[in-house]
Design an enzyme around this catalytic site. Structure first.
Site, PDB file in Angstrom:
ATOM      1  CB  SER A  98      -0.916  -0.088   1.171  1.00 20.89           C
ATOM      2  OG  SER A  98      -1.775   1.111   1.162  1.00 20.89           O
ATOM      3  CG  ASP A 240      -2.522   3.969  -2.040  1.00 27.17           C
ATOM      4  OD1 ASP A 240      -3.209   3.814  -3.179  1.00 27.17           O
ATOM      5  OD2 ASP A 240      -2.554   3.223  -1.192  1.00 27.17           O
ATOM      6  CG  ASP A 242      -2.813  -0.573  -2.674  1.00 22.24           C
ATOM      7  OD1 ASP A 242      -2.523   0.625  -2.366  1.00 22.24           O
ATOM      8  OD2 ASP A 242      -3.563  -1.545  -1.966  1.00 22.24           O
ATOM      9  CG  ASP A 244      -5.971   0.953  -1.197  1.00 22.67           C
ATOM     10  OD1 ASP A 244      -5.145   1.875  -0.860  1.00 22.67           O
ATOM     11  OD2 ASP A 244      -5.948   0.130  -0.055  1.00 22.67           O
TER      12      ASP A 244
END
Length: 447
Positions: A98, A240, A242, A244
């Site tokens: 993340s 960000d 990834d 999400d």
């Protein structure tokens, strides 16, 4: 830099080659594989270079547990959750850290509903990982690997179906998109193009090589923000790694608190349909005020996507999320989805005819500060007790760490699920008030 592998009910996370190794990833994948049924398991990853090594390890662990693996490649986390349901899979493992810095990576687990595993199922996987109690297939029981159809287009269409594309397209917005080398660039570019936007791209190839710190907070976007104004863009969107989380920059090149993402999404969604809203305990009162102004109930859940999703289901919520820029709309999926956030914000701009900065200015105003301290978890219980004594008149909530609510302020202190730190977050009327709260709380927890 930590050598610790963080193992939680959400998955594992660590520094690659130190806490997080190929052996640990394969073992964790095998433990997860032992909990799923005969349907295929999806594997995807963000763009971090270490993801390729971990992908092989994860696939090996799943195959060794007898699972069929469908490899969907570099994919945003919300698309991974969407794909689980679209492809009828048993679940998925997303390889991502993340917003953690580049040396980190991790594994995030999904169930057959396309949501992050709830705590009880996550605890089962963790138990199997730690005990080694997972299946080891014989030579004739090893799984196989397949490449399924591309689901990015289906995810994009599901988002477009939530808004009036013609209304947004009529304004021909110029939009700045910074994907920071993460997994969300290609989908973000195409979605904005489908909405009739001219896209100014920055870091939209999913190389995994970050041009700035990966956590999209205002402090990390000082170099990026001026480009929004310089490019003549109506708004800047930042993802960000990834994809999400969604951060925002206004047309003047001013970074906007990531808390505004959810507040604006809630505003747009409740204009469509009234219904309950679910936020986590660390989310700003902005979104809560917006919900209550619309005559809708607002419920708080423990921090963590799985906790918010569980409460959304229980409440029949029409929208929910977390104040880190995470918007969850159950019509698309049970994952924080920045593509939903982008579509909603552009639709709000189109339907109101107001510049983005004016939409932000129209939100309730609070000062918020998010800090973190290195404190051993063994000391947290005593710290919580001390904090209660420090503010004896505050309303106490121990659902997730400790939250204290005063008449016009709140303070939330909790151990992080993703980093070896304690987070201290506060919100109050002024910057001075919130700084005092965090400083005093920090002195207590580190004392």
């Amino acid at each position: 830099m930590s050598d610790e592998l963080i193992v939680s009910v959400s998955g594992i996370r660590g520094v690659v080659g130190r806490g997080l190794t190929a052996e640990a990833a394969a073992r964790f994948a095998a433990a997860y594989g032992g909990t799923v049924g005969p349907k295929p398991v999806l594997v995807s990853r963000d763009g971090r270079p270490s993801g390729d090594m971990l992908r092989h390890a994860v696939i090996a662990g799943l195959l060794g547990a007898g699972c069929t693996v469908e490899d969907i490649g570099i994919t945003p986390t919300p698309t991974c959750g969407f794909a689980v349901r679209a492809l009828g899979a048993a679940g998925a493992i997303q390889i991502t850290a993340s917003h953690n810095p580049a040396p980190w990576n991790g594994l995030k687990m999904f169930g057959a509903d396309g949501a992050v595993l709830p705590a009880d199922r996550g605890a089962e996987v963790r138990g199997r990982y730690e005990s080694g109690d997972f299946p080891r297939a014989a030579w004739d029981g090893i799984g196989c690997t397949r490449v399924p159809p591309d689901v990015l287009g289906d995810h994009r269409q599901a988002v477009l179906d939530l808004v009036s594309v013609a209304s947004v397209a009529a304004h021909r917005f110029r939009v700045f998109l910074d994907a920071n080398g993460g997994a969300g660039g290609p989908l973000g570019v195409q979605l904005l193009a489908d909405l009739g936007c001219e896209v100014v791209q920055h870091g939209c190839e999913p190389t995994g090589h970050f041009t700035h710190e990966p956590e999209p907070t205002p402090a990390h976007l000082t170099d990026v923000a001026p480009w929004v104004k310089q490019s003549g863009s109506a708004v800047g969107f930042v993802l960000d790694p990834d994809a999400d989380r969604l951060a925002l920059i206004d047309e003047h090149g001013v970074c906007v608190s990531e808390e505004a993402t959810l507040a604006l999404a809630v505003q747009y969604r409740l204009n469509q349909e009234a219904g309950p809203v679910v936020l986590n305990l660390s989310t700003s009162r902005m979104a809560e005020d917006v919900a209550r102004a619309a005559g809708c109930t607002c419920v708080r859940a423990a921090v963590g996507e799985a906790n918010v999703v569980g409460r959304m289901r229980a409440e029949g919520a029409v929208i929910g999320g977390e104040g880190n820029g995470g918007v969850i709309d159950p019509r698309v999926g049970w994952v924080r989805d920045p593509f939903v956030g982008m579509a909603f914000i552009l639709s709000l701009m189109a339907e109101t005819g107001r510049p983005f900065s004016e939409l932000v200015a129209g939100l309730p105003r609070y000062a918020m500060l998010k800090t973190k301290f290195e404190v051993p978890r063994s000391k947290l219980a005593a710290a919580y007790d001390a904090l209660e004594r420090r503010w004896p008149d505050a309303r106490v909530n121990r659902d997730d760490g400790l939250r204290l609510d005063g008449s016009d302020w709140w303070l939330h202190v909790r151990g992080s699920n993703t980093e070896p730190v304690v987070r201290v977050i506060a919100e109050a009327p002024t910057d001075a008030d919130v700084r005092r709260l965090c400083d005093e709380a920090g002195a207590v927890v580190t004392g």
